[in-house]
Each structure stands twice: as structure tokens, then as C-alpha cells.
Enzyme design. Sequence first.
Site, PDB file in Angstrom:
ATOM      1  N   PRO A  57      66.874  14.744  41.459  1.00 53.45           N
ATOM      2  CA  PRO A  57      66.645  16.192  41.654  1.00 53.45           C
ATOM      3  C   PRO A  57      67.493  16.936  40.772  1.00 53.45           C
ATOM      4  O   PRO A  57      68.489  16.504  40.418  1.00 53.45           O
ATOM      5  CB  PRO A  57      66.990  16.557  43.067  1.00 53.45           C
ATOM      6  N   GLY A  58      67.109  18.088  40.236  1.00 57.19           N
ATOM      7  CA  GLY A  58      67.999  18.746  39.294  1.00 57.19           C
ATOM      8  C   GLY A  58      67.831  18.292  37.837  1.00 57.19           C
ATOM      9  O   GLY A  58      68.721  18.875  36.962  1.00 57.19           O
ATOM     10  N   THR A  59      67.141  17.570  37.357  1.00 49.46           N
ATOM     11  CA  THR A  59      67.084  16.906  35.842  1.00 49.46           C
ATOM     12  C   THR A  59      66.278  17.769  35.160  1.00 49.46           C
ATOM     13  O   THR A  59      66.269  17.420  34.195  1.00 49.46           O
ATOM     14  CB  THR A  59      66.954  15.332  35.886  1.00 49.46           C
ATOM     15  N   GLY A  60      65.599  18.605  35.588  1.00 48.83           N
ATOM     16  CA  GLY A  60      64.623  19.542  34.697  1.00 48.83           C
ATOM     17  C   GLY A  60      63.273  19.162  34.743  1.00 48.83           C
ATOM     18  O   GLY A  60      62.603  19.342  33.757  1.00 48.83           O
ATOM     19  N   GLY A 110      62.619  11.182  38.453  1.00 49.34           N
ATOM     20  CA  GLY A 110      63.847  11.160  38.095  1.00 49.34           C
ATOM     21  C   GLY A 110      64.833  11.902  39.237  1.00 49.34           C
ATOM     22  O   GLY A 110      64.144  12.673  39.903  1.00 49.34           O
ATOM     23  N   GLU A 163      95.742  11.818  51.351  1.00 46.19           N
ATOM     24  CA  GLU A 163      95.433  12.108  49.842  1.00 46.19           C
ATOM     25  C   GLU A 163      96.146  11.215  48.916  1.00 46.19           C
ATOM     26  O   GLU A 163      95.703  10.700  47.845  1.00 46.19           O
ATOM     27  CB  GLU A 163      95.254  13.581  49.370  1.00 46.19           C
ATOM     28  N   HIS A 181      94.584   7.760  48.299  1.00 45.50           N
ATOM     29  CA  HIS A 181      93.870   7.813  47.559  1.00 45.50           C
ATOM     30  C   HIS A 181      94.145   7.878  46.115  1.00 45.50           C
ATOM     31  O   HIS A 181      93.923   7.018  45.262  1.00 45.50           O
ATOM     32  CB  HIS A 181      92.584   9.045  47.610  1.00 45.50           C
ATOM     33  N   ASP A 204      84.881   9.185  53.969  1.00 48.91           N
ATOM     34  CA  ASP A 204      85.324   8.047  53.248  1.00 48.91           C
ATOM     35  C   ASP A 204      84.744   6.600  53.695  1.00 48.91           C
ATOM     36  O   ASP A 204      84.219   6.142  53.120  1.00 48.91           O
ATOM     37  CB  ASP A 204      86.858   7.867  53.151  1.00 48.91           C
TER      38      ASP A 204
HETATM   39  P1  ADP Z   1      64.157  19.291  39.203  1.00 49.29           P
HETATM   40  O1  ADP Z   1      62.414  19.682  38.978  1.00 49.29           O
HETATM   41  O2  ADP Z   1      63.955  18.099  38.279  1.00 49.29           O
HETATM   42  O3  ADP Z   1      64.541  19.074  40.300  1.00 49.29           O
HETATM   43  P2  ADP Z   1      64.581  21.688  37.810  1.00 49.29           P
HETATM   44  O4  ADP Z   1      63.600  21.595  36.604  1.00 49.29           O
HETATM   45  O5  ADP Z   1      64.225  22.590  39.054  1.00 49.29           O
HETATM   46  O6  ADP Z   1      64.796  20.275  38.226  1.00 49.29           O
HETATM   47  O7  ADP Z   1      66.017  22.249  37.196  1.00 49.29           O
HETATM   48  C1  ADP Z   1      66.660  23.082  37.726  1.00 49.29           C
HETATM   49  C2  ADP Z   1      67.542  24.069  36.985  1.00 49.29           C
HETATM   50  O8  ADP Z   1      68.525  23.090  36.515  1.00 49.29           O
HETATM   51  C3  ADP Z   1      66.692  24.426  35.842  1.00 49.29           C
HETATM   52  O9  ADP Z   1      66.224  25.924  36.103  1.00 49.29           O
HETATM   53  C4  ADP Z   1      67.691  24.715  34.793  1.00 49.29           C
HETATM   54  O10 ADP Z   1      68.421  25.559  34.844  1.00 49.29           O
HETATM   55  C5  ADP Z   1      68.624  23.498  35.111  1.00 49.29           C
HETATM   56  N1  ADP Z   1      68.554  22.376  34.421  1.00 49.29           N
HETATM   57  C6  ADP Z   1      67.993  21.254  34.633  1.00 49.29           C
HETATM   58  N2  ADP Z   1      67.927  20.140  33.657  1.00 49.29           N
HETATM   59  C7  ADP Z   1      68.233  20.927  32.575  1.00 49.29           C
HETATM   60  C8  ADP Z   1      68.090  20.622  31.179  1.00 49.29           C
HETATM   61  N3  ADP Z   1      67.965  19.178  30.596  1.00 49.29           N
HETATM   62  N4  ADP Z   1      68.571  21.453  30.250  1.00 49.29           N
HETATM   63  C9  ADP Z   1      69.025  22.748  30.638  1.00 49.29           C
HETATM   64  N5  ADP Z   1      68.918  23.217  31.910  1.00 49.29           N
HETATM   65  C10 ADP Z   1      68.457  22.210  32.809  1.00 49.29           C
HETATM   66 ZN    ZN Z   2      89.773  10.540  52.297  1.00 44.04          ZN
END
Ligand code: ADP
Ligand code: ZN
Length: 580
Positions: free
Chosen positions: A192-195, A190, A413, A416, A490
Site C-alpha cells: 500500500p502507498g507505493t503509488g 505492491g 528502553e 532495547h 514487542d
Molecule cells: P497506492 O495506490 O499504491 O496505495 P497511492 O498512489 O494512493 O498508493 O499513493 C498515495 C500517495 O503517496 C500519492 O498520492 C503520493 O502523494 C504519494 N506517493 C506514493 N508513491 C509515490 C511515488 N513513487 N512518487 C511520488 N509520490 C508518491
Molecule cells: Zn519495548
Amino acid sequence: MNKLKNKLVLLPFFMASISLVLLLIFNIFQPNINERKYLSFENDIKNKNIELVYFTNEPYIDVKLTNGTIYKTENPRITTFKEDLLKDGVSVSESPLYTIPTITLAIIFVSSTAILLFMLIKKNPRRSKALFSVDSIDLTPIEKNHMNFDAMAGNEEAKESVKDLVDFLKSPEKYNFYGARMPKGVILYGEPGTGKTLLAKAVAGEAGVPFYAMSGSDFIQVYVGVGASRIRQLFKKARSHGKAVIFIDEIDAIGKHRDGGKNGGSDERDQTLNALLTEMSGFNDKEGIIVIAATNRLDMLDSALLRPGRFDRHIEITLPDINARKNIIKLHLENKPTKNINIDSLAQKTAYFSGAKLESLVNEAAILACKNSSEFIDDSHLDMAYSIVVAGHEKIDRSNIRSIDKCITAYHEAGHALLSLKLLPEEVVSKVTIIPSTKGAGGYTMSIPQDNQYQNKDYIKRRIMILLAGRAAEDLIFGSDYITTGAYGDLKESTKMVTNMLTSFGMGKSLGLLTLAELNSINYNADSNIINEGKEILNSLYNDAKKILSENMKSLEKLADELLIKETIHYDDILNILEN
Ligand code: ADP
Ligand code: ZN
């Protein structure tokens, strides 16, 4: 005892430094030796001026006179040379001038350096290992990991899919009784940053087993074989604990599929991948070791990784929907001093935010509240944090912006904003500003996208028109010779959108329903038709955008004027301006 050893180290250290200094002095102050003709040397012999001749096999020989002068002269290289000199009563030395002290010093220097190194290695065996072996890695597991499923909001399906793993890690016997085989490997995929990391850690935490985390890129090293050896070290260490969760982030770094031999293979990556597969098939199902890998793209992975008995469970971790966003925001606001926060509206305007981005939004708000010494975090902080996360910090020193630049930004702006209002009225334009951000934008228009599962062709075209409207407004007001570089972002974005339409979503003529990614896998050479078609579409959308703007010139001017006065305007302001 240790202190004494420390002092002993100083001895060879001083010896080495002193001999080095002496060596340098010796070489610098060595007198510059002049060369003299052989005839003058013969004269000196005749006149008995010579104290010593340094006789060597070099092309030149050194001569020392009784008055102390030293010079060099041609070596005649006749076999009887030494005998002739001795017969003339000249003393001869067979060792070259100056080298004896130099050699002695060099020997002292080398041996004391060697002793010093030896002593340091003995004193600190761990560091010396790092010094001499390229394949050592830091493998400290997180043992007391209190992370649990509550730390992750949303993604309920994913949590459900890993709950049996936790149960298995806790009591493998139960599963053995039924002859059930647990997956050895799980892939979380999934954006990045989804947990993904969070979930893997929670599995280990819930099961109470050590958590070993590494990133795929740690295994890709300059030296062939290092990655494979690191994999073996990792598994050996994890096994020594009995049960464990091994987490490999960015698995694509080692497990990217070898695309039809196009780029050739990288030996290092293949070896590393093979080592991983061997280790995974090596451990027993009953052992209680689970490998969890994470990637942003499942389709990038080598099929060898995905076969049964390897990473055979694939779990998607999605971007949070509006309810999940609400829960994530709540979770991160927990234990923070808050007041009057409208979580619903915040969740609404954060469509397509990942968990990590939401976390950073809440954190920015907390920092702002702290900076203002405010008692609580409130909506105003979160609003400001939202702008910061989306567009970057506002530039503080704006004194050097020329008024003409401000005027251009205002019209850009306003373009837009106006088109956004006309073409996608359901997406609220929450903020328009001509205050530049530290991310480099001269200003920006922020609208709140809707949570749509799909985007249709008409929607994408409208979005592109809104993107092009900034440039269109500049063109319309200032003339085609005065369009600016401000539209770069853009144009990049709209190019990306139109290429995706044509090459991925089957929305164009050149490729029809074919997708470019698949064509590339059979070495299809993209022709210029796609580029021409993309260009045409963008051109026609640009002209449409310009036409709408020119039909609404009065509104455009009013918006730009208001922006010049207030610098930042919001949705209500915009509605007010356009109603009057
Ligand atoms: P990934 O490994 O998918 O890139 P991470 O697990 O490193 O993402 O997530 C980074 C941070 O984002 C986590 O430490 C948390 O603080 C926050 N975070 C991401 N998804 C969630 C979630 N579903 N619930 C709560 N916090 C989340
Ligand atoms: Zn613009």
C-alpha cells in the site's frame, strides 16, 4: 415558477401535520371507557337512562347515557338483540363510537403524505432515483487530469512498462496497422502507498483520456446482483466516451481466489467477477479502453482474472530504494520553502518507507514549520516529523506519569538500545525516549534499518533478541513478578517474526522446507509442533538477551539513568555514555 411550486408543497405538508396532530390528540384524550355489568345496563334500559347504544359485532358494545356518561358492557350476541333494544325504545347506532372522525383524519393524513411524496419526487428526479434504486453509483470521471509521469518518482521500470499503453491510447491506429493487440487489463501490485493509483492516473493523464476510478469494495454490496450491475454501468459509461482508463483499486475484494471451496463461494462476488470478465472480453481491442487494477497481493487473485485476454500484464510497484526515496522527498519538497535540508541522510533513515509515508513525513514537517511560524522547513522539522510518523505524537501532558513507571520505561528502553548496539552495531540507534506517544507506547527506541534485499536467519534472530530485550531488562532489574504489560507490542512483533521463520522461510524444524500457506491449500491441519518450536526459540533468545544485559549491567544502568534525566537521548549521547 419554481418558487410557486415550492409553496405548493407546503399545502399537503401542513395537511399531513395537522391531521397527524389531531389524530394523536383524539387518541390521547379519548375518555377512558369504564366497563359495567350487563345487569346495570339492563337497569339503565328499564329506567330509560340510555341515549344511544353503539351496536357492533365486537365482544363489547358502547353505551351513552342521557347524562353524557359513556361505558361499555358485554355484547350478549343474541340475534334479536337489536330488535329488543328498539322495542324498549332505545336508539341504536351501527357505527362504532369515535371511529368516524378517526378514519376521516387517517384518510386525510395518508393522502396528503402521498401527494407530498409525489411532489418531491417530481421536483427532484435524481435524488428520487437514489432513494429507490440500490444500484446507482456515482460515476464522474476525472476529465481534466493533469497528472503525468513526473508526479511519480522511482519505479522507473513500472513507468516504462506502461508507456506503450499511453501510446496506444493516443493512437490506436498505429498498433492496429501492425495487428498488435494491447492488453485489456493491467494489474499493478505492491505494498500500500507505493503509488499504484498515482501511476494509473498518470497513464490517463499522459494519454489525455478520462479516468474512472472505483474500488473493489464498492462492488461488494449487501444485495446480490448490485455489484454486477455496477460493473455494467461503469463500462457503459466509459464506453460512451470512446477512450478511457478504468481503474479498480483493491481488485482482490472481487477477484480473490476461491480457496478449494473451503469457505464456499460468495454468490455476490462470483457474479461481480463474472460481469467484469464478460465486460472485458466484450470490448474491442481497438476501442481504446484499458482497465488498470491494483492489489497488494497478486497471489491472492483468482486465476480466472489473470488469464490471457484479461489482466495479462502484471507490473510490480516496489517500495522505493534509497535513490527513489531521495527523489520522492525532493518531489514533495518542491514548491515548499526549505532551507538546509540534508535529503541524503533523510533518505537513508527512511528505509522501507512507502511513497505515501514519505509524503506524509514531508507534510508533517510542513505543518510543524507552520505551527512554529518558522520561515522555512528545515531539518529540525523533518526530524520531529520522522518521530511522529514512526511513533506518533509525543504526549504533551506527562504530569501524571508516576516516577516508578518512568523508571520501568527507562530500563525497558535502555534494554532495547543496549542490545541493538551490541548485536546490530551497523543499525544506528537514532533516538531513545521515555516520553510516551499518543499511539500508546510508553517510550520507544528507534534504529535505522539498512536497505537489505534479504534478511538472513542470524539477522532475524538478532532482531528478535533486541525486541525481547525490553522485557528482559524489566525482569532483570525488577524481578520476574514485576514484569509489565509494556512489552505487549514487542511480543506481538517477535511472535510474528518467529512464525514467519518457521512457516514461510523454511528456517525451522517442524515444517522444514515446507510452507504453511501451501499446506493450508490442501487442508492440512497445523499441528502444535510449530507452536512448541516457536516458543522454544523465543525462550532461548530471551535468555540469551537477558544474559547479555546482565553481563553489561553497568551500561544498562547508565543508559537508564541518563534517560530518566534527559527523557530523550540520541546516538551520540549513547556512545558517550558507554565510552565513559
Ligand atoms: P497506492 O495506490 O499504491 O496505495 P497511492 O498512489 O494512493 O498508493 O499513493 C498515495 C500517495 O503517496 C500519492 O498520492 C503520493 O502523494 C504519494 N506517493 C506514493 N508513491 C509515490 C511515488 N513513487 N512518487 C511520488 N509520490 C508518491
Ligand atoms: Zn519495548
